[in-house]
Scaffold this motif. Structure first.
Motif, PDB file in Angstrom:
ATOM      1  N   GLY A 238      -3.419  -2.974  -1.131  1.00 37.32           N
ATOM      2  CA  GLY A 238      -4.550  -2.275  -0.518  1.00 37.32           C
ATOM      3  C   GLY A 238      -5.564  -3.229   0.066  1.00 37.32           C
ATOM      4  O   GLY A 238      -6.099  -3.000   1.160  1.00 37.32           O
ATOM      5  N   PHE A 239      -5.834  -4.317  -0.651  1.00 37.35           N
ATOM      6  CA  PHE A 239      -6.775  -5.320  -0.146  1.00 37.35           C
ATOM      7  C   PHE A 239      -6.263  -5.921   1.163  1.00 37.35           C
ATOM      8  O   PHE A 239      -7.012  -6.042   2.141  1.00 37.35           O
ATOM      9  N   LEU A 240      -4.980  -6.297   1.187  1.00 37.77           N
ATOM     10  CA  LEU A 240      -4.424  -6.921   2.387  1.00 37.77           C
ATOM     11  C   LEU A 240      -4.328  -5.928   3.541  1.00 37.77           C
ATOM     12  O   LEU A 240      -4.629  -6.265   4.684  1.00 37.77           O
ATOM     13  N   LEU A 241      -3.911  -4.692   3.247  1.00 33.29           N
ATOM     14  CA  LEU A 241      -3.815  -3.687   4.310  1.00 33.29           C
ATOM     15  C   LEU A 241      -5.180  -3.328   4.878  1.00 33.29           C
ATOM     16  O   LEU A 241      -5.289  -2.915   6.027  1.00 33.29           O
ATOM     17  N   GLY A 242      -6.218  -3.488   4.065  1.00 33.11           N
ATOM     18  CA  GLY A 242      -7.563  -3.202   4.549  1.00 33.11           C
ATOM     19  C   GLY A 242      -7.941  -4.048   5.741  1.00 33.11           C
ATOM     20  O   GLY A 242      -8.748  -3.638   6.585  1.00 33.11           O
ATOM     21  N   GLY A 246      -8.950  -1.020   8.050  1.00 28.06           N
ATOM     22  CA  GLY A 246     -10.389  -0.798   7.946  1.00 28.06           C
ATOM     23  C   GLY A 246     -10.740   0.640   7.631  1.00 28.06           C
ATOM     24  O   GLY A 246     -11.875   1.055   7.783  1.00 28.06           O
ATOM     25  N   SER A 247      -9.758   1.410   7.172  1.00 30.79           N
ATOM     26  CA  SER A 247      -9.966   2.826   6.873  1.00 30.79           C
ATOM     27  C   SER A 247      -9.429   3.120   5.486  1.00 30.79           C
ATOM     28  O   SER A 247      -8.274   2.788   5.178  1.00 30.79           O
ATOM     29  N   GLY A 248     -10.242   3.763   4.651  1.00 29.13           N
ATOM     30  CA  GLY A 248      -9.805   4.075   3.308  1.00 29.13           C
ATOM     31  C   GLY A 248      -8.662   5.062   3.287  1.00 29.13           C
ATOM     32  O   GLY A 248      -7.677   4.876   2.562  1.00 29.13           O
ATOM     33  N   VAL A 249      -8.747   6.124   4.086  1.00 24.93           N
ATOM     34  CA  VAL A 249      -7.703   7.142   4.092  1.00 24.93           C
ATOM     35  C   VAL A 249      -6.406   6.587   4.672  1.00 24.93           C
ATOM     36  O   VAL A 249      -5.319   6.803   4.125  1.00 24.93           O
ATOM     37  N   ALA A 250      -6.503   5.868   5.787  1.00 23.89           N
ATOM     38  CA  ALA A 250      -5.295   5.310   6.409  1.00 23.89           C
ATOM     39  C   ALA A 250      -4.591   4.355   5.460  1.00 23.89           C
ATOM     40  O   ALA A 250      -3.360   4.372   5.332  1.00 23.89           O
ATOM     41  N   THR A 251      -5.342   3.506   4.769  1.00 23.35           N
ATOM     42  CA  THR A 251      -4.742   2.566   3.826  1.00 23.35           C
ATOM     43  C   THR A 251      -4.096   3.306   2.664  1.00 23.35           C
ATOM     44  O   THR A 251      -3.003   2.951   2.207  1.00 23.35           O
ATOM     45  N   THR A 252      -4.761   4.350   2.176  1.00 22.25           N
ATOM     46  CA  THR A 252      -4.202   5.151   1.084  1.00 22.25           C
ATOM     47  C   THR A 252      -2.851   5.746   1.480  1.00 22.25           C
ATOM     48  O   THR A 252      -1.883   5.701   0.705  1.00 22.25           O
ATOM     49  N   VAL A 253      -2.769   6.281   2.685  1.00 23.48           N
ATOM     50  CA  VAL A 253      -1.535   6.919   3.135  1.00 23.48           C
ATOM     51  C   VAL A 253      -0.438   5.883   3.354  1.00 23.48           C
ATOM     52  O   VAL A 253       0.726   6.088   2.964  1.00 23.48           O
ATOM     53  N   MET A 254      -0.789   4.755   3.983  1.00 26.48           N
ATOM     54  CA  MET A 254       0.216   3.714   4.195  1.00 26.48           C
ATOM     55  C   MET A 254       0.743   3.179   2.869  1.00 26.48           C
ATOM     56  O   MET A 254       1.939   2.934   2.704  1.00 26.48           O
ATOM     57  N   SER A 278      -5.600   5.754  -4.117  1.00 23.85           N
ATOM     58  CA  SER A 278      -6.841   6.001  -3.380  1.00 23.85           C
ATOM     59  C   SER A 278      -7.908   4.971  -3.714  1.00 23.85           C
ATOM     60  O   SER A 278      -8.678   4.559  -2.835  1.00 23.85           O
ATOM     61  N   ALA A 279      -7.977   4.512  -4.978  1.00 22.94           N
ATOM     62  CA  ALA A 279      -8.954   3.471  -5.323  1.00 22.94           C
ATOM     63  C   ALA A 279      -8.653   2.183  -4.571  1.00 22.94           C
ATOM     64  O   ALA A 279      -9.558   1.510  -4.064  1.00 22.94           O
ATOM     65  N   ALA A 280      -7.366   1.835  -4.481  1.00 24.66           N
ATOM     66  CA  ALA A 280      -6.986   0.644  -3.720  1.00 24.66           C
ATOM     67  C   ALA A 280      -7.231   0.850  -2.235  1.00 24.66           C
ATOM     68  O   ALA A 280      -7.658  -0.072  -1.525  1.00 24.66           O
ATOM     69  N   GLY A 281      -6.971   2.073  -1.744  1.00 20.70           N
ATOM     70  CA  GLY A 281      -7.181   2.353  -0.324  1.00 20.70           C
ATOM     71  C   GLY A 281      -8.630   2.269   0.081  1.00 20.70           C
ATOM     72  O   GLY A 281      -8.976   1.708   1.132  1.00 20.70           O
ATOM     73  N   ILE A 282      -9.514   2.806  -0.762  1.00 16.88           N
ATOM     74  CA  ILE A 282     -10.941   2.764  -0.459  1.00 16.88           C
ATOM     75  C   ILE A 282     -11.446   1.332  -0.442  1.00 16.88           C
ATOM     76  O   ILE A 282     -12.398   0.999   0.264  1.00 16.88           O
ATOM     77  N   GLY A 283     -10.775   0.459  -1.182  1.00 21.91           N
ATOM     78  CA  GLY A 283     -11.141  -0.962  -1.131  1.00 21.91           C
ATOM     79  C   GLY A 283     -11.038  -1.552   0.260  1.00 21.91           C
ATOM     80  O   GLY A 283     -11.643  -2.587   0.547  1.00 21.91           O
ATOM     81  N   ALA A 284     -10.277  -0.879   1.151  1.00 12.93           N
ATOM     82  CA  ALA A 284     -10.187  -1.355   2.537  1.00 12.93           C
ATOM     83  C   ALA A 284     -11.547  -1.387   3.204  1.00 12.93           C
ATOM     84  O   ALA A 284     -11.810  -2.224   4.078  1.00 12.93           O
TER      85      ALA A 284
END
Length: 644
Positions: A238-242, A246-254, A278-284
Motif C-alpha cells: 500500500g505504501f509503494l502503490l501510494g 495518490g488515492s486511498g480508494v484506488a490503492t485499496t482496490v488495486m 483499506s488501512a493500507a490503502g488510505i496510507g496512500a
C-alpha cells in the motif's frame, strides 16, 4: 497478476462513460492535450489567469463528455451535454478574449460579465455534482446564499454570523473575475501540482511499476513464516502503490484485487482482511512523494516548498504505518492467522530485474533537495521514468502507452479540478464576508480559551466536513475556517495546517461513511459497517498523532521544524505511545492482554502522546508496570500448565 485500469476503480468520482467513435477520439484528444498543456506550463511562461481559465475550460468540457448527468445514464453524449459544453466555451472564452480590460473591472462588472460569470458558477457546480456527487455543490450554494443574505442573519437572531451582504454582481466579480474565487489557489494547485503528479502516476502504472511494487512487497514480506506476514505485505504494498495512485480508494482496490486471496489463505476474516486493505490503502494519502491532493495545498497556503511539506509529514507518516503494523501483529496472533507463503521471485532477483522503477521516486526527492521546484522535479522524474522504462521490452513506454498515460493523467484529475473550483467559490465567499474569522472566534469562545478543547472542536469540525465533502474540499474549507482558531489559540501555523490535513484524510475511515472500507468490503464480501469499524480501530492511534504536534511546543518537533535531540525523544515516546495504543486496542502484548492491562496501556498512550517530560515519564512507568504484570501473569499460567 493484473492491476485494474483507472477507469474501473470506484472512489470519490462517479464512473465515466465508455465513449465510442469520433466522440471518444475527441475526448481522448482533449485529455492528451490537457496533459501536454500542463507539461508545457512547466517549461514555458503562461500568465496565471490565462492558464487557470483555459485549463478549467478544457477540464469542464471533458467532464461533460465523460460523466453522464445521472449515474448509469445514457452511454452517449446527450444534447444537454453539448449545450453545457457550448455555453461553457462561451463563458470561459470571454475572460481570454477581453483579457486586458476584463481583469480591471472586477469591482464594477458589466452585465455581460455577470451573465457569463453566473454561467461559469453553474457549470462548475454541475461538473462537481457529476464527478463527486451533490453534497459539495449544495454546500457551495449555501455559501452563495450566505454571501447575499448577510443582513438577514442579524434579524433572525444570528448577529455573530451576520455581515453587510453582497449583491450578485459583487459576488460574481469576486468569484469569476479575480484569482480569489473559482480561479484561486485551490484550482491553481490542481492545475499545477496535482495533474503533474497524476501524469507521473499514470506513467508508472503504464510502465508496470504498480505491479512491480506489489510483487516486490510480496517478495520482501510474504515469504515469512509469521501469521502477520500477509498483513505486513499488504501494508508495504500500500505504501509503494501510494506513490502511483495518490488515492486511498484506488490503492485499496488495486491491493484487494491481488492481496485478498493471500489474506484469506492466512485465515483472516473478510471484515478483518478488508480493514487491513483499506488501512493500507488510505496510507496512500500519507505516502511520499504524492501524499494527497490536500498536501499540495498546504505548500500554497503556507507559501513553502513542497519538500518542506514532505519533511513535516515524515514522522507522522511513520507513526501511521507503525500503528498499522502493530495492530496487524496483534490481530494476527489473536485470531491465530497462519503463514501464507507467496510464490514469487526473491527480492534480490526482482530488484536486479526492475530496479529502475525506484529511480524516479528517488529522483523527485533528490531534485527538490537540489533546489528544483516540485513542478520541475516531478516533470524530470516523469521523463526519467519514461527513459528507464526502455531498459526492458515489457515495460517500455511505447508511443501508444505514452498517449494512454497522458490521457489517464488528465481524466484522473477531473474530479479534483471540479472539486477545487467549487471549493474556490466557498473560499471566495468566506474571504469576502470574513466568515472564517467569525467561525474561528466562535470555536475559541466555545472552548473558553482552553487549547485542548479548541483542538478537539477543530478535529470534530474537520471530521464532520469529511462526512459531507471529499478530502481535498474538506481541507480547503477547514484551512480558511478552522485553522485561524487553532492559530489564535497558540498553535503554530504549520502545525495547524498539518492537523487539518491529517483529520481530513482520516475522515475517509470515520463512521458513518468511509469510502475505502466500503470498497474493501465489496472485494472481500465482508460486512461494510464492520469493515469500516475495524479499519477505524486499525487507524485509531493515528487520530491521536495530530494532537501530539498541536498541544505543546515540544510536540511540534514531530513536524521536524527544528530537528534536534528533543525531536528524537519526542518521536521515540510517540512511537512507544503508538505501541501502547496497539496493545490497548489490539488486546495483545506477548499474549492476550486483560481488560485492566488494556486500559492502563490506553492511559499510557495518551500520556506519551502529550509531549511533556513529566507526562512521558509517567506514561513510560505505566507501560513498564503493565509489562511486569503481564509477564508475571504469563509465568503463573506457564507454572500451572507445568504442574498440570
Amino acid at each position: 497478476m493484473t492491476v485494474p485500469h483507472i477507469d474501473d476503480l470506484p472512489g470519490e468520482e462517479a464512473p465515466a462513460r465508455h465513449l465510442e467513435g469520433w466522440v471518444a477520439r475527441l475526448a481522448a484528444g482533449l485529455a492528451v492535450g490537457l496533459s501536454v498543456y500542463a507539461l508545457y506550463w512547466v517549461l514555458f511562461i503562461v500568465q496565471p489567469q490565462v492558464y487557470r481559465v483555459s485549463f478549467l475550460l478544457i477540464a469542464i468540457v471533458l467532464t461533460f463528455l465523460l460523466f453522464p448527468r445521472v449515474r448509469g445514464g445514457q452511454a452517449g453524449v446527450t444534447p444537454l451535454d453539448w449545450t453545457l459544453i457550448a455555453v461553457s466555451i462561451a463563458a470561459f472564452a470571454w475572460p481570454l478574449v477581453d483579457f486586458s480590460a476584463f481583469i480591471y473591472r472586477a469591482a464594477d462588472p458589466r452585465p455581460i460579465d455577470v451573465l457569463l460569470g453566473t454561467v461559469v458558477v453553474g457549470v462548475v457546480l454541475e461538473a462537481t455534482r457529476r464527478t463527486v456527487g451533490p453534497i459539495l455543490p449544495v454546500t457551495a450554494i449555501v455559501f452563495l446564499i450566505y454571501g447575499w443574505c448577510g443582513p438577514v442573519l442579524d434579524r433572525v437572531g444570528l448577529p455573530l454570523l451576520a455581515h453587510r451582504g453582497y449583491p450578485p454582481d459583487r459576488l460574481i466579480g469576486t468569484l469569476y473575475m479575480t484569482l480569489e474565487g473559482i480561479f484561486g489557489v485551490p484550482l491553481d494547485v490542481a492545475a499545477t501540482y496535482i495533474i503533474l503528479f497524476t501524469i507521473y502516476g499514470a506513467v508508472l502504472e503504464k510502465s508496470g511499476a504498480g505491479r512491480f511494487f506489489i510483487d516486490w512487497a510480496m517478495a520482501a514480506m510474504g515469504k515469512s513464516r509469521s501469521g502477520a506476514a500477509p498483513g505486513r505485505t499488504v501494508t508495504v504494498a500500500g505504501f509503494l502503490l501510494g506513490t502511483v495512485s495518490g488515492s486511498g480508494v484506488a490503492t485499496t482496490v488495486m491491493l484487494g484485487s491481488v492481496a485478498w486471496p493471500l489474506l484469506r489463505r492466512a485465515g483472516f476474516a473478510a471484515e478483518t482482511g478488508g480493514a487491513i486493505l483499506s488501512a493500507a490503502g488510505i496510507g496512500a494519502l500519507l505516502s511520499p512523494p504524492t501524499l494527497g491532493a490536500a498536501a499540495f495545498l498546504i505548500a500554497e497556503f503556507l507559501r513553502i516548498s513542497y519538500l518542506q511539506v514532505l519533511v513535516m509529514a515524515t514522522i507522522p507518516t511513520v507513526l501511521y504505518y507503525l500503528s498499522i503494523f502493530l495492530m496487524i501483529e496483534a490481530d494476527s496472533r489473536r485470531v491465530g492467522a497462519t503463514a501464507a507463503p507467496v510464490e514469487t521471485p526473491g527480492v534480490a532477483a526482482l530488484t536486479k530485474r526492475y530496479w529502475y522503477h525506484f529511480t524516479s521516486l528517488a529522483a523527485i526527492a533528490l531534485l527538490m533537495i537540489a533546489g528544483f521546484s516540485a513542478f520541475r522535479a516531478v516533470f524530470w522524474s516523469t521523463v526519467l521514468a519514461v527513459a528507464f522504462s526502455y531498459l526492458r521490452r515489457e515495460s517500455a513506454m511505447t508511443p501508444a502507452r505514452i498517449v494512454d498515460a497522458l490521457r489517464d493523467g488528465a481524466t484522473g484529475v477531473l474530479g479534483v479540478v471540479a472539486t477545487t473550483a467549487t471549493a474556490g467559490i466557498i473560499v471566495g465567499v468566506v474571504t469576502l464576508t470574513g466568515l472564517g474569522l467569525k467561525i474561528a472566534g466562535l470555536i475559541v469562545a466555545f472552548s473558553g480559551g482552553q487549547l485542548f478543547l479548541t483542538v478537539l472542536y477543530a478535529a470534530l469540525a474537520v471530521l464532520m466536513l469529511g462526512l459531507a465533502v471529499p478530502v481535498t474540499a474538506s481541507y480547503i474549507i477547514a484551512a480558511v475556517m478552522v485553522a485561524p482558531a487553532l492559530v489564535q489559540s497558540g498553535v503554530p501555523l504549520p502545525a495547524a495546517h498539518m492537523f487539518i490535513f491529517y483529520y481530513a484524510v482520516l475522515s475517509e475511515v470515520s463512521p458513518p461513511t468511509a469510502l475505502s472500507p466500503f470498497a474493501a468490503a465489496a472485494i472481500t464480501g465482508g460486512n461494510p459497517f464492520r469493515t469500516m469499524m475495524l479499519t477505524w480501530k486499525y487507524t485509531l492511534p493515528a487520530f491521536v498523532v495530530p494532537f501530539a504536534f498541536t498541544m505543546t511546543p515540544e510536540g511540534a518537533d514531530l513536524l521536524l521544524q527544528s530537528p534536534g535531540a528533543r525531536t528524537l525523544w519526542t518521536a521515540l515516546t510517540a512511537a512507544i505511545g503508538v505501541a501502547a495504543f496497539a496493545a490497548a486496542f489490539g488486546g495483545w502484548i506477548f499474549r492476550p492482554a486483560t481488560l485492566v492491562q488494556r486500559g492502563l496501556m490506553a492511559v499510557a498512550g495518551v500520556l506519551l502522546f502529550f509531549a511533556d517530560l513529566r507526562m512521558d515519564m509517567t506514561g513510560l512507568a505505566i507501560c513498564g508496570l503493565v509489562l511486569v504484570l503481564h509477564g508475571w501473569a504469563g509465568n503463573q499460567v506457564r507454572n500451572r500448565e507445568t504442574r498440570g
